[in-house]
Design an enzyme around this catalytic site. Structure first.
Site, PDB file in Angstrom:
ATOM      1  N   ASP A 454      -8.912   8.720  10.046  1.00 18.87           N
ATOM      2  CA  ASP A 454      -9.235   8.177   8.716  1.00 18.87           C
ATOM      3  C   ASP A 454     -10.312   9.002   8.016  1.00 18.87           C
ATOM      4  O   ASP A 454     -11.031   9.795   8.648  1.00 18.87           O
ATOM      5  CB  ASP A 454      -9.718   6.725   8.910  1.00 18.87           C
ATOM      6  CG  ASP A 454      -9.376   5.826   7.731  1.00 18.87           C
ATOM      7  OD1 ASP A 454      -9.112   6.348   6.638  1.00 18.87           O
ATOM      8  OD2 ASP A 454      -9.394   4.591   7.909  1.00 18.87           O
ATOM      9  N   ASP A 522      -3.257   1.902   1.407  1.00 22.12           N
ATOM     10  CA  ASP A 522      -3.789   0.625   1.897  1.00 22.12           C
ATOM     11  C   ASP A 522      -3.089  -0.536   1.214  1.00 22.12           C
ATOM     12  O   ASP A 522      -3.270  -1.689   1.609  1.00 22.12           O
ATOM     13  CB  ASP A 522      -5.294   0.529   1.609  1.00 22.12           C
ATOM     14  CG  ASP A 522      -6.099   1.138   2.732  1.00 22.12           C
ATOM     15  OD1 ASP A 522      -5.506   1.510   3.750  1.00 22.12           O
ATOM     16  OD2 ASP A 522      -7.325   1.242   2.576  1.00 22.12           O
TER      17      ASP A 522
HETATM   18  C1  DGJ Z   1      -8.886   2.459   5.678  1.00 27.30           C
HETATM   19  C2  DGJ Z   1      -7.482   2.525   6.180  1.00 27.30           C
HETATM   20  O1  DGJ Z   1      -6.619   2.911   5.179  1.00 27.30           O
HETATM   21  C3  DGJ Z   1      -7.096   1.199   6.788  1.00 27.30           C
HETATM   22  O2  DGJ Z   1      -5.760   1.214   7.190  1.00 27.30           O
HETATM   23  C4  DGJ Z   1      -8.018   0.925   7.949  1.00 27.30           C
HETATM   24  O3  DGJ Z   1      -7.793   1.861   8.958  1.00 27.30           O
HETATM   25  C5  DGJ Z   1      -9.452   0.945   7.469  1.00 27.30           C
HETATM   26  N1  DGJ Z   1      -9.763   2.156   6.761  1.00 27.30           N
HETATM   27  C6  DGJ Z   1     -10.405   0.799   8.624  1.00 27.30           C
HETATM   28  O4  DGJ Z   1     -11.708   0.920   8.236  1.00 27.30           O
END
Ligand code: DGJ
Length: 719
Positions: A454, A522
């Protein structure tokens, strides 16, 4: 094939030609389009090197160029700028062109190259050298190109601009499609008609960004061209229409805060840019997909089955224990799901997003031991995946206490925090060593099969104590970031990496070179995903796009069968607390997973063809067709709430007109019976199917009144 014919350099891909002519000391782009036969003379294409305009107060560079020096008395954007002894003006003159074996670059660039030609230029003012490379590939129409500046002077020089690609065309207008957005609305399509103006998209956030993806489509004189970059940092794309009837297209790294000093003998290599020409956008998409799969994605994973996963993030957020994760895995395994991904919150003391990034140490109290948890999950016959966010550091962390200088910050200035975190200073080699050691150890000791990598904030306060000139920061950051990825992926060759950046904020070919998948967004709301996914798939293959079935509690409330149909066009998974699912939901999930596995090859690697755009029609959908057209999957979705009140038809695409096919609808829990018929390709592609009767006659009460109805089909040639 690359050839020299008289004064012409002819760069041929399978179906395209790009022709450059040498005029004394300049290179002119005389043609880019459909492949031409070899001729001795292309002078009828040339503007005859009228590089001096008849009027004195206007753009001097009337010829179509593939490079443009800073300060050459031209209105249009330059592609290269070198400063020597305070002089900003350059005049790069063409010297030679030679077929070369390859080139050195600290940046990822296409694998399995065909031929490469290098054009060399020297700046008569600074004496710096510019090299420009064009590469063709045996199996597709993409041509790759990039530039590099070499300091061939006796003293230091500074590069303040270095675009990777420049093409000029004769036209007074152009249509540009870009894929722009925000966090949770990434890569939504924008179409812009340009006349007499300059269009630019860019990123200055230190990542390619959700705001503007580097993939762009430009239509000029009826031809459609796709452009993209193998690069993950700040980028810039320009389409500029000169009132004199020239269209200039440029792509490359953004010159924002670029001030790259080169000592004598040093060089700066720009990211690789790619282009493809076709008569239809559908072909551009198909070529870009093939190129990414054959020349960008790690061959260990290209065309390999991607596992069906379950991710705990939206199910638990930070509130979990090892036992809870195991329970999720157990239920998922009973439905045939193949991998559990443990998301954020397993390390340090991280029970919220306010701390611990950089402390990549198991929180044993919470997980019950990561290795133990991984082993328990594997004993269910599942794979185990783990989340990390390596490029970040929390001010509240052990690593920050020990090494505050690891964070990106200007000495003496309080840095801006976003999500309570700072970026790591990857220009510092110690940070690179720290991260590669700790992560390789973590992945090996835990025995992970998959990593979700991430990156949740954009860059500010860029400064590294290791750089003499901060104008190198944005470039050197990625040299080391890619080196980190190279080390880790080489040390863990069987681990599948999925890039994520608050969803899809760093979705590009630079990242995909190391990480075959990118989390799409997301935003897991299936309705919003229709827009995001359509935009994404214009330039990137579906196997690169993480797409999950999420819980049904977001507006609009879409049935789990439609949520499946929409997510199943990507690297597929589920993302909710499956331990709370009812028996009938588990039964549906089981059937979905088994169907997905049965058709996984087509769903992940079939040739993608869009059926009706979500941006301008109610019925949208896509097909995934095998190369030989013997098999295909199709999905059709009504994006409205009241589809059952409208007579709507849709047609399939990409099939063999003369072949007889059997069309079978995927059995859905909310539809009575099965729907199967045979028809010839020409009928399927022209007459179309009656979607109205499909959702009215076969519907059960529980379809929720035909809201956001969708169907998936398997189409097989039987004769
Ligand atoms: C952002 C990501 O896009 C989510 O899927 C998740 O992993 C969160 N970060 C976790 O902090």
């Amino acid at each position: 094939m690359i050839k020299f014919i008289n004064n012409y350099l002819k760069i041929d891909s399978k179906n395209n030609s790009l022709i450059i002519v040498k005029h004394d000391n300049r290179s002119e782009l005389v043609y880019y389009g459909k492949k031409l036969a070899d001729h001795n003379d292309y002078s009828y294409f040339s503007s005859g090197c009228k590089d001096k305009c008849f009027a004195s107060n206007c753009d001097y560079t009337n010829i179509r160029s593939v490079i443009a020096s800073n300060g050459e008395c031209a209105q249009k954007s330059s592609s290269v700028g070198v400063i020597k002894n305070g002089i900003f003006t350059n005049r790069f003159e063409y010297v030679s062109a030679n077929i070369v074996e390859g080139f050195d670059s600290p940046l990822p660039n296409a694998r399995n190259k065909g031929q490469t030609v290098c054009l060399e230029y020297v700046d008569v003012i600074s004496k710096a050298t510019l090299k420009q490379y064009f590469t063709v590939f045996d199996d597709c129409d993409v041509i790759a190109t990039h530039t590099e500046v070499i300091n061939t002077c006796e003293c230091p020089i500074t590069v303040n601009k270095l675009m990777s690609l420049q093409l000029d065309f004769i036209a007074l207008e152009a249509n540009v499609s870009t894929f722009d957005g925000t966090w949770v609305n990434e890569r939504t399509r924008h179409n812009t008609h340009l006349t007499g103006s300059r269009f630019e998209i860019s990123s200055a956030l230190g990542i390619t960004s959700a705001e503007h993806n580097p993939f762009m489509i430009v239509e000029i004189n009826g031809g459609v061209m796709g452009f993209n970059l193998v690069w993950s940092g700040n980028h810039k794309e320009v389409v500029e229409i000169s009132p004199f009837g020239r269209v200039r297209v440029q792509t490359g790294m953004n010159d924002y805060q670029l001030n790259y000093e080169l000592k004598p003998g040093e060089k700066l290599v720009a990211p690789e840019a790619v282009m493809v020409y076709a008569e239809k956008e559908e072909t551009v998409t198909n070529q870009m997909h093939k190129f990414i799969l054959n020349h960008i994605i790690n061959p260990n994973f290209a065309y390999k089955d991607r596992p069906v996963l379950i991710n705990n993030w939206e199910g638990t957020y930070f509130d979990f224990t090892g036992d809870k994760i195991y329970e999720i895995a157990e239920k998922a395994a009973s439905c045939g799901i193949e991998m559990l991904v443990l998301d954020d919150g397993w390390f340090g003391v991280r029970n919220s997003d306010a701390c611990s990034l950089g402390d990549w140490v198991d929180n044993v109290e919470k997980t019950g031991g990561l290795k133990n948890l991984a082993d328990r999950i594997k004993s269910l016959g599942m794979k185990f995946g783990l989340w990390v966010e390596p490029e970040m550091i929390s001010p509240k962390s052990d690593i920050f206490e020990a090494h505050p200088e690891y964070a990106q910050a200007i000495p003496g200035v309080e840095p801006i925090e976003r999500r309570w975190q700072l970026c790591m200073d990857l220009c510092n080699p110690e940070v690179l060593e720290y991260l590669s050691d700790i992560l390789i150890k973590l992945f090996k000791e835990t025995g992970v099969d998959y990593v979700k990598w991430d990156h949740n904030r954009s860059m500010s306060d860029v400064y590294s104590k290791c750089l003499d000139n901060q104008g190198k920061y944005f470039y050197n950051y990625y040299v080391n970031q890619y080196e980190l990825l190279r080390r880790i992926t080489e040390a863990c060759p069987n681990v599948l990496f999925e890039s994520c950046s608050s969803g899809g904020c760093r979705y590009d070919m630079g990242i995909q070179y190391f990480m075959p998948q990118c989390w799409g967004s997301d935003n897991t709301n299936a309705f919003c995903r229709l827009f995001i996914q359509e935009g994404t798939l214009v330039g990137y293959p579906q196997s690169t796009m993480g797409a999950h079935v999420a819980a049904a509690n977001t507006f609009p409330n879409i049935n789990i069968e439609s949520r499946f149909n929409i997510a199943a066009v990507g690297a597929f998974g589920y993302e909710f607390d499956i331990t709370k699912s009812t028996d009938s939901e588990l039964d549906i999930i089981k059937k979905q997973v088994s169907y997905y596995k049965e058709h996984r090859k087509l769903l992940q690697y079939g040739n993608y063809i869009r059926l009706g755009s979500i941006f301008d029609s109610d019925l949208t959908g896509w097909m995934l067709v095998s190369d030989d057209k013997c098999e295909a999957m199709a999905v059709v979705v009504d994006k409205t709430e009241n589809g059952r009140f409208k007579y709507q038809r849709f047609s399939f695409a990409g099939l063999d007109e003369t072949a007889l096919y059997k069309v079978s609808m995927r059995p859905q829990a909310n539809v009575d019976g099965i729907f199967e018929f045979t028809a010839y390709g020409d009928a399927l592609m022209n007459g179309g199917l009656d979607f109205y009767s499909m959702i009215n006659c076969e519907i059960k009460e529980k379809e929720e009144a035909g809201r956001f109805a969708s169907r998936m089909f398997y189409i097989k040639k039987i004769n």
